[in-house]
Design a protein around this motif. Sequence first.
Motif, PDB file in Angstrom:
ATOM      1  N   HIS A   1      40.029  44.461  33.949  1.00  0.00           N
ATOM      2  CA  HIS A   1      41.382  43.699  33.784  1.00  0.00           C
ATOM      3  C   HIS A   1      40.903  43.486  31.997  1.00  0.00           C
ATOM      4  O   HIS A   1      40.237  43.265  31.402  1.00  0.00           O
ATOM      5  CB  HIS A   1      41.862  42.708  34.516  1.00  0.00           C
ATOM      6  CG  HIS A   1      40.340  41.713  34.774  1.00  0.00           C
ATOM      7  ND1 HIS A   1      40.768  41.078  33.282  1.00  0.00           N
ATOM      8  CD2 HIS A   1      39.483  41.304  35.358  1.00  0.00           C
ATOM      9  CE1 HIS A   1      40.206  40.153  33.769  1.00  0.00           C
ATOM     10  NE2 HIS A   1      39.193  40.026  34.759  1.00  0.00           N
ATOM     11  N   PHE A   2      42.047  42.610  31.238  1.00  0.00           N
ATOM     12  CA  PHE A   2      42.523  43.031  29.653  1.00  0.00           C
ATOM     13  C   PHE A   2      43.291  41.774  29.247  1.00  0.00           C
ATOM     14  O   PHE A   2      44.324  42.148  29.259  1.00  0.00           O
ATOM     15  CB  PHE A   2      41.609  43.803  28.980  1.00  0.00           C
ATOM     16  CG  PHE A   2      43.286  44.456  28.447  1.00  0.00           C
ATOM     17  CD1 PHE A   2      43.984  44.741  27.819  1.00  0.00           C
ATOM     18  CD2 PHE A   2      43.291  45.875  29.465  1.00  0.00           C
ATOM     19  CE1 PHE A   2      45.025  45.412  27.319  1.00  0.00           C
ATOM     20  CE2 PHE A   2      44.927  46.410  29.271  1.00  0.00           C
ATOM     21  CZ  PHE A   2      45.252  45.739  28.408  1.00  0.00           C
ATOM     22  N   GLY A   3      42.848  40.663  28.087  1.00  0.00           N
ATOM     23  CA  GLY A   3      44.097  40.498  27.778  1.00  0.00           C
ATOM     24  C   GLY A   3      43.291  40.552  25.986  1.00  0.00           C
ATOM     25  O   GLY A   3      43.692  41.491  25.579  1.00  0.00           O
ATOM     26  N   LEU A   4      43.801  40.261  25.577  1.00  0.00           N
ATOM     27  CA  LEU A   4      43.963  39.270  23.688  1.00  0.00           C
ATOM     28  C   LEU A   4      42.697  39.322  22.824  1.00  0.00           C
ATOM     29  O   LEU A   4      42.688  40.764  21.981  1.00  0.00           O
ATOM     30  CB  LEU A   4      44.643  38.559  23.248  1.00  0.00           C
ATOM     31  CG  LEU A   4      45.960  38.312  23.340  1.00  0.00           C
ATOM     32  CD1 LEU A   4      46.516  37.369  23.182  1.00  0.00           C
ATOM     33  CD2 LEU A   4      47.432  39.727  23.449  1.00  0.00           C
TER      34      LEU A   4
ATOM     35  N   SER B   1      49.301  41.731  35.207  1.00  0.00           N
ATOM     36  CA  SER B   1      48.923  40.508  36.019  1.00  0.00           C
ATOM     37  C   SER B   1      49.440  39.139  35.449  1.00  0.00           C
ATOM     38  O   SER B   1      50.215  39.535  34.132  1.00  0.00           O
ATOM     39  CB  SER B   1      47.462  40.692  35.337  1.00  0.00           C
ATOM     40  OG  SER B   1      47.167  40.111  36.665  1.00  0.00           O
ATOM     41  N   TRP B   2      48.707  37.679  36.178  1.00  0.00           N
ATOM     42  CA  TRP B   2      49.522  36.604  35.776  1.00  0.00           C
ATOM     43  C   TRP B   2      49.589  36.072  34.351  1.00  0.00           C
ATOM     44  O   TRP B   2      50.063  35.746  33.724  1.00  0.00           O
ATOM     45  CB  TRP B   2      49.194  35.552  36.280  1.00  0.00           C
ATOM     46  CG  TRP B   2      47.375  35.656  36.368  1.00  0.00           C
ATOM     47  CD1 TRP B   2      46.392  36.194  37.287  1.00  0.00           C
ATOM     48  CD2 TRP B   2      46.864  34.734  35.372  1.00  0.00           C
ATOM     49  NE1 TRP B   2      45.154  36.176  37.231  1.00  0.00           N
ATOM     50  CE2 TRP B   2      45.025  34.928  35.801  1.00  0.00           C
ATOM     51  CE3 TRP B   2      47.022  33.795  34.602  1.00  0.00           C
ATOM     52  CZ2 TRP B   2      43.957  33.963  35.104  1.00  0.00           C
ATOM     53  CZ3 TRP B   2      46.197  33.269  33.992  1.00  0.00           C
ATOM     54  CH2 TRP B   2      44.796  33.237  34.019  1.00  0.00           C
TER      55      TRP B   2
ATOM     56  N   ASP C   1      42.359  36.215  30.105  1.00  0.00           N
ATOM     57  CA  ASP C   1      41.926  38.166  29.990  1.00  0.00           C
ATOM     58  C   ASP C   1      42.936  38.955  31.330  1.00  0.00           C
ATOM     59  O   ASP C   1      42.247  39.615  31.308  1.00  0.00           O
ATOM     60  CB  ASP C   1      40.822  38.238  29.621  1.00  0.00           C
ATOM     61  CG  ASP C   1      39.912  38.123  30.450  1.00  0.00           C
ATOM     62  OD1 ASP C   1      40.058  37.683  31.559  1.00  0.00           O
ATOM     63  OD2 ASP C   1      38.706  37.018  30.107  1.00  0.00           O
ATOM     64  N   HIS C   2      44.262  38.878  31.701  1.00  0.00           N
ATOM     65  CA  HIS C   2      44.673  39.086  32.604  1.00  0.00           C
ATOM     66  C   HIS C   2      45.627  39.191  32.810  1.00  0.00           C
ATOM     67  O   HIS C   2      46.802  39.633  33.536  1.00  0.00           O
ATOM     68  CB  HIS C   2      44.401  37.839  34.299  1.00  0.00           C
ATOM     69  CG  HIS C   2      43.324  37.870  34.759  1.00  0.00           C
ATOM     70  ND1 HIS C   2      42.441  37.385  33.923  1.00  0.00           N
ATOM     71  CD2 HIS C   2      42.912  37.848  36.014  1.00  0.00           C
ATOM     72  CE1 HIS C   2      41.802  36.831  34.813  1.00  0.00           C
ATOM     73  NE2 HIS C   2      41.576  38.469  36.310  1.00  0.00           N
TER      74      HIS C   2
ATOM     75  N   LEU D   1      39.250  42.027  41.412  1.00  0.00           N
ATOM     76  CA  LEU D   1      38.449  41.800  39.958  1.00  0.00           C
ATOM     77  C   LEU D   1      38.068  40.408  40.661  1.00  0.00           C
ATOM     78  O   LEU D   1      37.103  40.111  39.800  1.00  0.00           O
ATOM     79  CB  LEU D   1      39.764  41.877  39.170  1.00  0.00           C
ATOM     80  CG  LEU D   1      39.439  43.288  38.866  1.00  0.00           C
ATOM     81  CD1 LEU D   1      41.127  43.640  37.782  1.00  0.00           C
ATOM     82  CD2 LEU D   1      37.778  43.977  37.956  1.00  0.00           C
ATOM     83  N   LEU D   2      37.533  39.953  42.112  1.00  0.00           N
ATOM     84  CA  LEU D   2      37.433  38.688  42.026  1.00  0.00           C
ATOM     85  C   LEU D   2      35.659  38.630  42.791  1.00  0.00           C
ATOM     86  O   LEU D   2      35.048  39.665  42.539  1.00  0.00           O
ATOM     87  CB  LEU D   2      38.003  37.923  43.084  1.00  0.00           C
ATOM     88  CG  LEU D   2      39.571  37.614  43.216  1.00  0.00           C
ATOM     89  CD1 LEU D   2      39.855  37.419  44.164  1.00  0.00           C
ATOM     90  CD2 LEU D   2      39.678  36.968  41.954  1.00  0.00           C
TER      91      LEU D   2
END
Length: 224
Positions: free
Chosen positions: A50-53, A181-182, A30-31, A76-77
Amino acid sequence: MSQTKKLKVRVALFCILVGIVLAMVAVVTDHWAVLSPHMELHNATCEAAHFGLWRICTKRVPVEDIKDKNCDTITLLGEKNCSYFRHFNPGESSEIFEFTTQKEYSISAAAIAIFSLGFVIVGSICALLSFGNKRDYLLRPASMFYAFAGLCIFVSVEVMRQSVKRMIDSEDTVWIEYYYSWSFACACAAFVLLFLGGLALLLFSLPRMPQNPWESCMDAEPEH
């Protein structure tokens, strides 16, 4: 199949394998994008997300806990609050994706990514069966499935990109700054490797074309 063709096929399959791994990483992490509100909207707390699908993670840090008092240095660590999108899990809440447009984009991106994984599974089955005796012809449908998987990943990436753009432009959210992001980079790399690897595998698995105008494909030397 000649030794040269076998070597080319193996190289193409290796690139495809790397693309499959990257696609899996992109789908489950989720990055994809990192968001932050405008500096003027910060009071006593710095925020980032941060978000993903499938889910979104947010982090809130009091300004007094930051050495330089600058919210741009927040990462966000560490400890953060993660929740699945409400449309995937009704028991969870996700403020960022409450309005209808973001819900539709999020569901579309996730569904297309699932289709991509389905194409990968079917293509892998065909590729594994092609290792049997005189089954090289199965590499051709496998290559097409891999190419389709790459195209689905590309569409999912574009849908996600449009989702972020519309969210940033919307007045319904405070998020105004963002960067990819990555996980997003993994998805882009997966598209390139799966699509180009699939096309290369198709070309390498085709039978030898006639070398003379009077030679037909049936007259060509057998590959086995």
